[in-house]
Design an enzyme around this catalytic site. Structure first.
Site, PDB file in Angstrom:
ATOM      1  N   HIS A 311       0.861  -1.174   0.000  1.00  0.00           N
ATOM      2  CA  HIS A 311       0.000   0.000   0.000  1.00  0.00           C
ATOM      3  C   HIS A 311       0.903   1.231   0.000  1.00  0.00           C
ATOM      4  O   HIS A 311       2.009   1.173   0.519  1.00  0.00           O
ATOM      5  CB  HIS A 311      -0.896   0.007   1.245  1.00  0.00           C
ATOM      6  CG  HIS A 311      -1.821  -1.175   1.316  1.00  0.00           C
ATOM      7  ND1 HIS A 311      -2.113  -1.839   2.501  1.00  0.00           N
ATOM      8  CD2 HIS A 311      -2.508  -1.828   0.351  1.00  0.00           C
ATOM      9  CE1 HIS A 311      -2.953  -2.836   2.246  1.00  0.00           C
ATOM     10  NE2 HIS A 311      -3.198  -2.853   0.956  1.00  0.00           N
ATOM     11  N   ALA A 527       3.688   1.119   3.130  1.00  0.00           N
ATOM     12  CA  ALA A 527       2.856   1.078   4.340  1.00  0.00           C
ATOM     13  C   ALA A 527       3.274  -0.132   5.186  1.00  0.00           C
ATOM     14  O   ALA A 527       2.591  -0.492   6.132  1.00  0.00           O
ATOM     15  CB  ALA A 527       1.379   0.994   3.964  1.00  0.00           C
ATOM     16  N   TRP A 528       4.391  -0.758   4.831  1.00  0.00           N
ATOM     17  CA  TRP A 528       4.910  -1.950   5.516  1.00  0.00           C
ATOM     18  C   TRP A 528       3.939  -3.127   5.365  1.00  0.00           C
ATOM     19  O   TRP A 528       3.801  -3.951   6.255  1.00  0.00           O
ATOM     20  CB  TRP A 528       5.212  -1.656   7.005  1.00  0.00           C
ATOM     21  CG  TRP A 528       5.948  -0.374   7.202  1.00  0.00           C
ATOM     22  CD1 TRP A 528       7.204  -0.085   6.729  1.00  0.00           C
ATOM     23  CD2 TRP A 528       5.502   0.821   7.856  1.00  0.00           C
ATOM     24  NE1 TRP A 528       7.555   1.201   7.063  1.00  0.00           N
ATOM     25  CE2 TRP A 528       6.539   1.784   7.757  1.00  0.00           C
ATOM     26  CE3 TRP A 528       4.332   1.169   8.537  1.00  0.00           C
ATOM     27  CZ2 TRP A 528       6.440   3.067   8.289  1.00  0.00           C
ATOM     28  CZ3 TRP A 528       4.231   2.451   9.068  1.00  0.00           C
ATOM     29  CH2 TRP A 528       5.265   3.386   8.943  1.00  0.00           C
ATOM     30  N   HIS A 529       3.282  -3.186   4.173  1.00  0.00           N
ATOM     31  CA  HIS A 529       2.264  -4.213   3.922  1.00  0.00           C
ATOM     32  C   HIS A 529       2.642  -5.068   2.711  1.00  0.00           C
ATOM     33  O   HIS A 529       1.811  -5.338   1.849  1.00  0.00           O
ATOM     34  CB  HIS A 529       0.890  -3.556   3.700  1.00  0.00           C
ATOM     35  CG  HIS A 529       0.413  -2.761   4.880  1.00  0.00           C
ATOM     36  ND1 HIS A 529      -0.546  -1.773   4.785  1.00  0.00           N
ATOM     37  CD2 HIS A 529       0.772  -2.810   6.194  1.00  0.00           C
ATOM     38  CE1 HIS A 529      -0.761  -1.253   5.992  1.00  0.00           C
ATOM     39  NE2 HIS A 529       0.033  -1.862   6.854  1.00  0.00           N
ATOM     40  N   SER A 530       3.890  -5.502   2.658  1.00  0.00           N
ATOM     41  CA  SER A 530       4.381  -6.257   1.496  1.00  0.00           C
ATOM     42  C   SER A 530       3.717  -7.632   1.418  1.00  0.00           C
ATOM     43  O   SER A 530       3.571  -8.320   2.429  1.00  0.00           O
ATOM     44  CB  SER A 530       5.899  -6.437   1.616  1.00  0.00           C
ATOM     45  OG  SER A 530       6.528  -5.184   1.714  1.00  0.00           O
TER      46      SER A 530
END
Length: 597
Positions: A311, A527-530
């Protein structure tokens, strides 16, 4: 302490993040005789303040941190030549021990969209309920009340969040809803719940609530500081894992390899970066990539490392009133820290049990907002969002902070906005660097598709209007905003207080709009949402695992973590990582003939 290396285990997990902890913990509880090993490159998190005190979460992201890995992407022209850096958890419990603890669940339809048997929302909702104890309000049909992971409002109420909601429900003309994480409600302003235990005030993570709580079971072992190199095969059956001491966690340790055997199953659970690169180092992947690295191919699986998604997040700082309650003094270590800690230790309350994120809107544009957005977004709106009223374009939020060592000591607040279904796709692969060392060939894809920047550009303007009307507003920090041309009506400055609720909006010129777009190219971040790099899709569609999480072309090998997600999810990813863990535990228990009721 040296580990007794290695005999044999029944199940070995390559990676000890969120999902691995859930699966291993559940399986150990279902059958305590199972010999289970978790290999984790990072260190233990048990009762460490940086992990269990919610207010400390930003310190995991400092450049000197060893609790995350900073994955360095390839420079991108879309980011004005910038090199994007994407952190991911690097400790026992992974992201669940370092994330911002915001409780956000995607719409149920996201899981249905995957089109994978056994992963429909109807099958998954019972597991979503099984994993949580929702302390906010009783008897809600989509929430759980007896699970290991606690969800609460945190241990302290932030006034800034009430201001954000008040302006949102008046000026921004949206409704209020108490729960926008019921798997369908969106486009309303709401409180932002947290993965924080409402009684103890501690972070509610997977390591403490699935693994460390089973310390009595000597058959469940976690070896920290162990970096997995590759999976060992006999023919095409996975039989072992080769690992070394991790050079960051154990800089003085012997770097020679060890092998641990697995009699029943190996689960690769090293996340969106670790899992595809472990598979590639093991000879599973696209021929050209393996050849370039001198790796002998075992299985031709070109989907490995493809389909990278995230994200796109932007954080914009504002000045806050001196009497506003923010996290700033706490993060600076001022005297409030000592009294807050004492209160937290005795009652689980105080700012220590806070993340500074108390309110949000899962935003969809109305007709007027759509017209005001860049036309490049229109085709994407029509194709994906228009007829799916539960799909959220972006989350807008008000938070405390930022954590900064360079800003003068005062109160701050930040506007956060991040898009949930960007079109752009990246990739993660192994590579050999010029000096012969192993590296990572990582392309984020951020903003590659022209439709992806439009909601960010609009988000900046809308959030600025909301913040200008909040009681605590005292102006902008110009250095953290677009570089507007001299004399622009949009120029940023300090202010004595908010504008009137009915004040006219700032009028932006074409040059101002260009400054906003350039600003986003310069600062948009992960967004650290890999996710997505070992996708659960058909092999013909570049899939890596099937519906039972088996890696195509080999046996006794599964992947279980966010890398299996085939299509993006409209929420922060912790909720989905936990869910994948619960589903994977069921699948493995069924495979092994273990009762998992």
């Amino acid at each position: 302490m040296s580990h007794p290396i290695p005999s044999e285990f029944d199940i070995v997990f390559a990676g000890g993040g969120t999902t691995a902890c859930v699966v291993a913990g559940r399986l150990a509880a279902y059958d305590p005789s199972l010999r289970i090993l978790i290999l984790e490159a990072g260190q233990h998190t048990l009762n460490k303040p940086i992990h269990v005190q919610p207010s400390q979460y930003p310190f995991n992201q400092l450049p000197t941190s060893t609790t995350v890995t900073f994955n360095i992407g390839n420079p991108s022209p879309r980011l004005n030549g910038r090199v994007p850096i994407v952190p991911c958890g690097r400790c026992v419990g992974g992201g669940s021990c370092v994330n911002s603890m915001v409780y956000t669940r995607p719409p149920a339809s996201d899981y249905d969209d995957w089109g994978v048997s056994g992963w429909e929302s109807e099958s998954l909702i019972p597991l979503m309920k099984k994993l949580e104890t929702y302390e906010v309000q009783p008897d809600l049909p989509t929430h759980g009340y007896n699970g290991p992971i606690k969800v609460s409002s945190g241990g302290y109420k932030m006034g800034i969040s009430d201001e954000f909601i008040q302006v949102g429900t008046t000026y921004h003309k949206r409704q209020y809803a108490d729960d926008t994480d019921d798997l369908e409600t969106c486009n309303t302003y709401s409180p932002w719940r947290k993965y924080i235990d409402g009684t103890t005030g501690r972070r509610s993570d997977a390591a403490h609530h699935y693994v460390y709580n089973q310390a009595h079971n000597s058959n469940l072992q976690v070896w920290d500081g162990k970096r997995v190199k590759r999976i060992i095969f006999e023919d095409k059956r996975a039989v072992g894992v080769e690992f070394t001491s991790d050079p960051v966690s154990c800089p003085d340790a012997d770097q020679s390899s060890s092998i641990v055997k697995a009699s029943k199953l190996i689960v690769v659970s090293a996340g969106a970066f670790g899992s595809p690169t472990i598979l590639e180092r093991s000879g599973i992947g696209a021929e050209a990539i393996l050849k370039r690295c001198g790796i002998e191919q075992l299985v031709d699986l070109p989907g490995v490392g493809e389909n990278y998604q995230d994200h796109n997040l932007v954080l914009v700082p504002y000045l806050a009133a001196d009497d506003a309650v923010t996290m700033d003094a706490l993060w600076r270590g001022e005297s409030i820290l000592e009294e807050s800690l004492a209160q937290w230790n005795s009652s689980g309350k105080s700012l220590i049990a806070q993340n500074g994120l108390d309110s949000k809107i899962k935003w969809r544009p109305d007709d007027e907002e759509l017209k005001a957005m860049n036309p490049a977004f229109q085709p994407r709106w029509k194709e994906f969002f228009q007829d799916r009223p539960d799909k959220v374009v972006a989350i807008f939020s008000a938070s405390s902070g930022p954590l900064s060592s360079i800003l003068p000591p005062r109160n701050y607040m930040s506007a956060g906005y991040y898009t949930l279904y960007p079109v752009s796709i990246g990739s993660v692969h192994v590579k050999v660097t010029e000096d012969g060392k192993e590296g990572m060939d990582f392309t984020t894809g951020f903003l590659d598709d022209p439709s992806d920047i439009a909601p960010l550009d609009f988000g900046y303007k809308k959030m600025r209007e909301v913040f200008r009307r909040m009681v605590s507003y005292r102006g902008e920090i110009a250095a953290g905003h677009p570089d507007f041309p001299e004399g622009s009506a949009a120029a940023c400055r300090e202010a004595p207080g908010p504008v009137d609720l009915n004040a006219p909006d700032i009028v932006y010129t074409a040059e101002d709009d260009e400054a906003i777009s350039q600003f986003h190219c310069d600062i948009v971040q992960t967004a650290w949402h890999s996710l997505g790099t070992c996708a659960m899709k058909s092999e013909a569609d570049q899939g890596v695992v099937d519906a039972r999480l088996n890696v195509y072309g080999v046996s006794n090998l599964k992947v279980a973590d966010m890398s299996i997600v085939p299509l993006n999810v409209g929420a922060n990813t912790y909720s989905t990582a936990l869910l994948i863990g619960e589903r994977a535990a069921m699948i493995i228990a069924e495979d092994l003939g273990i009762n998992c009721i």
